[in-house]
Scaffold this active site. Structure first.
Site, PDB file in Angstrom:
ATOM      1  CB  CYS A 129      55.747  55.277  42.435  1.00  0.00           C
ATOM      2  SG  CYS A 129      56.125  55.900  44.096  1.00  0.00           S
ATOM      3  CD  GLU A 140      53.247  62.737  44.761  1.00  0.00           C
ATOM      4  OE1 GLU A 140      54.096  62.271  46.023  1.00  0.00           O
ATOM      5  OE2 GLU A 140      53.632  62.277  43.757  1.00  0.00           O
TER       6      GLU A 140
HETATM    7 ZN    ZN Z   1      54.878  57.953  44.314  1.00  0.00          ZN
END
Ligand code: ZN
Length: 216
Positions: free
Chosen positions: A129, A172
């Protein structure tokens, strides 16, 4: 524990977007520990007008490309709105694409997305991420999901995704609920990128499962 809702007003959110759009240089990606990543992002209900939304999406896409990444959610730029951009057109080796069911995903933006798993199938792979910089870990996720969202132009969409695309969609959308992939990750699989590259960059996770000692 449920994620808190942002305490800022719609007007303050719009002002924060306009400030981002006016700022010189690349926008910074917010890192884990910032409260905006742990909030329930607010539904997009027209806080930005059409031009402002278009400019914000363009900025998000640029930041995603520069990072580089395959998705970016508005909270990652400090904006607590249910908006994300997705695109995965990076070249990947054939064996890796096959093992991970990773098909190219053309750019699109999602407003107010929700997903639900389809069937019982799951897939376990390393993911990372942009807001948890430098790390990767294995996350077991449903391998097929149905995503409902609103397009920037206002139309409602519903589509099925599988494989790596389903992983991106979930990652997301989770951001918009204040959830980071580390919340769902197998903690024993946690790797810095350099160690991942040295030991566990194979298309599948069998080696990591044995070498690091985890079930997933
Ligand atoms: Zn992320």
């Amino acid at each position: 524990m449920p994620s808190p809702t942002p305490v800022v007003s719609d007007a303050e959110i719009r002002q924060a977007v306009l400030t981002l759009l006016d700022a010189p240089g690349p926008a910074q990606i917010v890192q884990a520990g910032h409260p905006v990543l742990r909030q329930q992002a607010r539904d997009f209900t027209g806080q930005l007008d059409g031009e402002e939304l278009e400019a914000f999406l363009e900025l998000m896409r640029l930041v995603m490309h520069d990072a580089p990444g395959v998705g970016l959610a508005a909270p990652q730029l400090g904006i607590p709105l249910r908006i994300a951009v997705l695109e995965d057109q990076w070249p990947v080796p054939e064996d890796l694409a096959a093992e991970r069911d990773r098909l190219p995903l053309p750019y699109f933006a999602i407003l107010n997305p929700r997903y639900r798993p389809l069937g019982d199938g799951t897939a376990s792979f390393f993911e990372g991420c942009l807001s948890v910089s430098g790390l990767q870990a294995v996350v077991r996720r449903p391998d097929r999901v149905e995503l409902e969202w609103t397009e920037p132009g206002g139309s409602s969409r519903r589509e099925e995704f599988h494989g790596w695309q389903a992983r991106i969609v979930q990652h997301e959308t989770d951001h918009l609920d204040g959830t980071l992939y580390v919340d769902k990750a197998v903690t024993r699989s946690l790797c810095f990128n350099s160690e991942y590259g040295t030991y566990w960059a194979a298309p599948g996770i069998e080696g990591a499962r044995t070498g690091l000692g985890f079930d997933a």
